[in-house]
Design an enzyme around this catalytic site. Structure first.
Site, PDB file in Angstrom:
ATOM      1  N   ARG A  34       6.466   6.261  -5.988  1.00  0.00           N
ATOM      2  CA  ARG A  34       7.114   5.370  -7.576  1.00  0.00           C
ATOM      3  C   ARG A  34       6.944   6.515  -8.516  1.00  0.00           C
ATOM      4  O   ARG A  34       7.973   6.644  -9.190  1.00  0.00           O
ATOM      5  CB  ARG A  34       6.209   4.355  -7.987  1.00  0.00           C
ATOM      6  CG  ARG A  34       6.613   3.131  -7.195  1.00  0.00           C
ATOM      7  CD  ARG A  34       6.081   1.674  -7.542  1.00  0.00           C
ATOM      8  NE  ARG A  34       6.363   0.639  -7.080  1.00  0.00           N
ATOM      9  CZ  ARG A  34       5.977  -0.625  -7.190  1.00  0.00           C
ATOM     10  NH1 ARG A  34       5.152  -0.790  -8.253  1.00  0.00           N
ATOM     11  NH2 ARG A  34       6.745  -1.677  -6.625  1.00  0.00           N
ATOM     12  N   LYS A 195       6.329 -13.355   4.113  1.00  0.00           N
ATOM     13  CA  LYS A 195       6.698 -14.571   3.404  1.00  0.00           C
ATOM     14  C   LYS A 195       8.222 -14.901   3.314  1.00  0.00           C
ATOM     15  O   LYS A 195       8.932 -14.075   2.561  1.00  0.00           O
ATOM     16  CB  LYS A 195       6.218 -14.762   1.931  1.00  0.00           C
ATOM     17  CG  LYS A 195       4.431 -14.740   1.850  1.00  0.00           C
ATOM     18  CD  LYS A 195       3.915 -15.072   0.839  1.00  0.00           C
ATOM     19  CE  LYS A 195       2.481 -15.175   0.763  1.00  0.00           C
ATOM     20  NZ  LYS A 195       1.810 -15.261  -0.692  1.00  0.00           N
ATOM     21  N   GLY A 331       7.253  -2.763  -0.991  1.00  0.00           N
ATOM     22  CA  GLY A 331       6.307  -1.877  -1.040  1.00  0.00           C
ATOM     23  C   GLY A 331       5.725  -1.518   0.279  1.00  0.00           C
ATOM     24  O   GLY A 331       5.622  -0.285   0.681  1.00  0.00           O
ATOM     25  N   GLY A 354       9.695  -7.461  -6.218  1.00  0.00           N
ATOM     26  CA  GLY A 354      10.185  -8.461  -6.510  1.00  0.00           C
ATOM     27  C   GLY A 354      11.279  -8.532  -7.450  1.00  0.00           C
ATOM     28  O   GLY A 354      12.077  -9.283  -7.223  1.00  0.00           O
TER      29      GLY A 354
END
Length: 375
Positions: A34, A195, A331, A354
């Protein structure tokens, strides 16, 4: 949204919001990806003789001062990447900071302390934002990864300074907007990770445009369970089975579930699915190679441990072999392709987790909306 190219930065104090929330191991930076992605913006500011005051958060200190989440190591790592001296302080709001900025030369960098040591940051405090803004003449948001948060350094601050998008944020919005508005068909979505709950908005918004949706990882297990396949002790989300059944019924012709899997056997005939199998890898690969646009979020299995990284590795290689537009986010997935030297053949790597999912779900991101309002 105004671009950095339009910003009056020469001989100005530039307050630069970055997302240097990098993974740490033993208080050392484990992955500087990042940080590397914001280098073009930082280097542009330095070439144009700006005083660069960097603000970021690190970890989840919940408004508490946690020494292990100091930004000093970030400044040290940035100095290595820039090959120049970088000043640093653990303070965010303090009377000595204007003095430090005053002493800086144009073309130098100062990294301030952890924004989230202050509860006012996550509360989107206008007082906190105004105090931050007092350090600069211009504000640049290059932190796409936190632009889905209505925080003081992302949202409220734009009320007090001329505000612009950095090169990284601009590239994220431009690339992801193409997926939403006008993807070159065929469009293939690859969904993995843990998820499904986090990705239902994206599926709902993009499934109509997609030609194929390839599903693996623990998300794949939940879909398999929803389709009546025994998943035994595999990681999955029982509470999402009804939602997955609705998705399967609606997009039956588009969704490709795992055809086989790599299992770890357990006592009493139980098992745990830890990766996609060879038939699935080949079926997924063929769909990826036929596509002109591919978006991938989430690993195909327990890729932290061999041999359960084969599925994720092969999907990454198929992305590289594809000659169209390939986009990767998340990530764990970004970390995997970066650490395994698979990154160079992929067109675009999103720094948003997100933020990317919310953007592609069609939601408005506070950070982007704030920049649009400030024009």
């Amino acid at each position: 949204m105004q671009s950095l190219r339009e910003a009056p930065i020469t001989n100005k104090r530039v307050l630069l919001r970055v997302d240097f929330n990098v993974p740490l191991e033993d208080n050392k930076i484990a992955d500087n990806f990042r940080m590397r992605k914001s280098l073009p913006t930082i280097e542009y500011l330095l070439r144009n003789r700006a005083k660069v005051i960097i603000i970021t958060h690190l970890g989840k200190p919940d408004g508490q001062i946690i020494p292990q989440l100091s930004t000093i190591p970030l400044a040290q790592e940035l100095a290595k990447l820039l090959k120049r001296k970088v000043y640093a302080t653990d303070h965010v709001i303090h009377k000595m900071i204007p003095e430090k900025i005053q002493q800086m030369k144009f073309g130098e960098v100062l990294v301030l302390g952890n924004l989230r040591w202050h509860p006012e940051e996550e509360l989107n405090s206008e007082v906190f934002a105004r105090d931050l803004a007092s350090y600069g003449d211009v504000y640049i948001n290059d932190a796409f990864g936190v632009s889905h948060r209505a925080h003081a350094s992302v949202d409220a601050i734009t009320k007090y300074l001329p505000s612009y998008a950095g090169y990284l944020l601009e590239a994220e919005v431009t690339t992801l907007s193409l997926l939403l508005k006008d993807p070159v068909k065929p469009l293939v979505l690859i969904m993995g990770g843990a998820k499904i709950k986090d990705k239902t908005g994206l599926i709902d918004n993009l499934a109509e445009r997609a030609d194929k949706i390839l599903v693996g990882g623990a998300i794949g297990n939940t879909f398999l369970a929803a389709s009546g396949v025994e998943v035994s002790e595999s990681l999955y989300e029982p509470e999402m089975i009804d939602k997955c059944q609705v998705i399967l019924q609606k997009y039956a012709q588009k969704i490709l579930l795992p055809l086989d899997s790599i299992k770890e056997e357990r006592p009493n005939g139980k098992f745990s699915i830890l990766d996609i199998g060879l038939k699935t890898i080949e079926a997924f690969r063929q769909e990826i190679l036929k596509a002109n646009t591919v978006f991938w979020n989430g690993n195909m299995g327990y890729s932290e441990k061999k041999p359960y990284d084969d599925g994720t590795r092969n999907i990454a290689q198929a992305m590289i072999d594809n000659h169209g537009t390939t986009v990767v986010s998340g990530g764990d997935t970004v970390g995997f392709v970066d650490s395994n030297n698979l990154i160079s053949g992929i067109n675009f790597i999103s720094t948003g987790g997100g933020a990317t999912l919310e953007f592609l779900a069609g939601l408005k991101l506070p950070g982007i909306e704030a920049l649009n309002r400030s024009q």
